[in-house]
Design an enzyme around this catalytic site. Structure first.
Site, PDB file in Angstrom:
ATOM      1  N   ASN A  29       0.802  -1.219   0.000  1.00 47.84           N
ATOM      2  CA  ASN A  29       0.000   0.000   0.000  1.00 47.84           C
ATOM      3  C   ASN A  29       0.841   1.277   0.000  1.00 47.84           C
ATOM      4  O   ASN A  29       0.301   2.379  -0.137  1.00 47.84           O
ATOM      5  CB  ASN A  29      -0.928   0.032   1.219  1.00 47.84           C
ATOM      6  CG  ASN A  29      -0.159  -0.001   2.533  1.00 47.84           C
ATOM      7  OD1 ASN A  29       0.312  -1.064   2.931  1.00 47.84           O
ATOM      8  ND2 ASN A  29      -0.023   1.126   3.204  1.00 47.84           N
ATOM      9  N   TYR A 181      17.472  -1.826  12.580  1.00 44.92           N
ATOM     10  CA  TYR A 181      16.762  -1.922  11.308  1.00 44.92           C
ATOM     11  C   TYR A 181      17.635  -2.619  10.268  1.00 44.92           C
ATOM     12  O   TYR A 181      17.187  -3.546   9.578  1.00 44.92           O
ATOM     13  CB  TYR A 181      16.357  -0.542  10.802  1.00 44.92           C
ATOM     14  CG  TYR A 181      15.820  -0.576   9.382  1.00 44.92           C
ATOM     15  CD1 TYR A 181      14.530  -1.038   9.135  1.00 44.92           C
ATOM     16  CD2 TYR A 181      16.619  -0.194   8.304  1.00 44.92           C
ATOM     17  CE1 TYR A 181      14.041  -1.100   7.834  1.00 44.92           C
ATOM     18  CE2 TYR A 181      16.136  -0.251   7.002  1.00 44.92           C
ATOM     19  CZ  TYR A 181      14.849  -0.705   6.771  1.00 44.92           C
ATOM     20  OH  TYR A 181      14.377  -0.781   5.487  1.00 44.92           O
TER      21      TYR A 181
END
Length: 316
Positions: A29, A181
């Site tokens: 998305n 991350y």
């Protein structure tokens, strides 16, 4: 090996058709995932957006349909931070086979403090790596039902300079958001390489490919309102950076090629052509640390213990 066939040289501007194929893009998305979904939609395939936010998925689907008339795009609710929900998410796909999954979704935190998923895992490691690790097991029956399906794992160029701490995968002892991350993306890439090794050992027809987008900036990404809006000021300020890096639409190219190109093989690493940072996708050597079988095996065992899943097997 690919669900599509083509004898023409590869071009990001002339993608081969994929009528009848079904592709799942996690995090489809927004960001790179959105452009992967948009580009795959232009091939005639059915593209499913996996998103934890149904409202944002609706906006993304509307944007794709506006740009790709006749596109077959739909969405399922998918929260990779919620491991117990993944089986039901896969059931909601309601398809008989899956020709490819693009493991793209993820979270990136910039600030302290350290956060955890509902399952008690560090949020970035738990979502970016463990969520995709467990999801793959639930998807394996659908992938195995396709003639030659692909698992495409989207890593990060930032992972090239990282190394895993196998004694602190959850960053409990030393948590630094950017490093955590990078390590979570490196763990994903180890998973993609090790998955292919294990699939080959079982004679599976499913292949696993690892890709990375290079340097992909919002400021160099074309607008897709309201999914993404780039101002003229941001475009002008980012112009010098375009010599070295690119937008997220181009960052999607390695993943799209890994899904569609018959020349791509399992166990390979694909990234941008120019210094691994920008340009059309090309195969590159698997990074030395990423090829360390002992690390990937230990990570696999730890991930299996943390999730209760084994993606190289089909659930009974």
């Amino acid at each position: 090996m690919s669900p599509v066939s083509s004898t023409s040289p590869w071009s990001v501007q002339r993608l081969p058709g994929a009528d009848g194929c079904v592709f799942l893009v996690t995090g489809g998305n927004a960001g790179i995932g959105y452009f992967v979904a948009e580009q795959l939609s232009a091939t005639g395939a059915t593209v499913v957006l996996g998103s934890r936010n149904p409202a944002r998925a609706e906006v993304a689907m509307a944007s794709i349909r506006a740009r790709v008339p006749g596109s077959r795009v739909r969405a399922v609710r998918l929260d990779l931070a919620d491991l117990p929900s993944l089986e039901a998410a896969v059931e909601s796909l309601e398809v008989g086979r899956l020709d490819a999954v693009v493991h793209n979704a993820g979270v990136a935190l910039d600030d302290l403090p350290r956060e955890e998923t509902g399952d008690g895992h560090e949020l970035m490691f738990g979502t970016n790596h463990l969520g995709h690790f467990a999801l793959t097991q639930w998807l394996m029956p659908l992938l195995s039902a396709a003639p030659a399906a692909r698992v495409v794992t989207v890593g990060s160029f930032a992972a090239k300079s990282e190394r895993l701490d196998l004694d602190d995968l959850q960053s409990r002892k030393d948590y630094r958001p950017k490093r955590t991350y990078g390590r979570s993306k490196l763990a994903q890439m180890y998973f993609g390489v090790e998955l292919d090794r294990r699939l080959r050992a079982t004679g599976s027809t499913v292949a696993s490919v690892v890709v990375h987008p290079g340097g992909a900036l919002d400021s160099l990404t074309p607008s897709r309102p309201p999914v993404h809006v780039r101002t003229n000021g941001a475009r002008l300020r980012a112009a010098p950076a375009a010599l070295l890096v690119q937008g997220k639409h181009a960052g999607a190219w390695p993943a799209v090629r890994a899904v569609l190109d018959p020349a791509v093989r399992g166990g390979q690493l694909w990234g941008p052509r120019v210094f691994g940072l920008r340009g059309e996708p090309r195969r590159e050597p698997v990074w030395n640390h990423l090829a360390d079988i002992s690390v990937s095996a230990r990570l696999w065992d730890a991930s299996r213990d943390l999730t209760g899943a084994d993606p190289s097997t089909i659930p009974g």
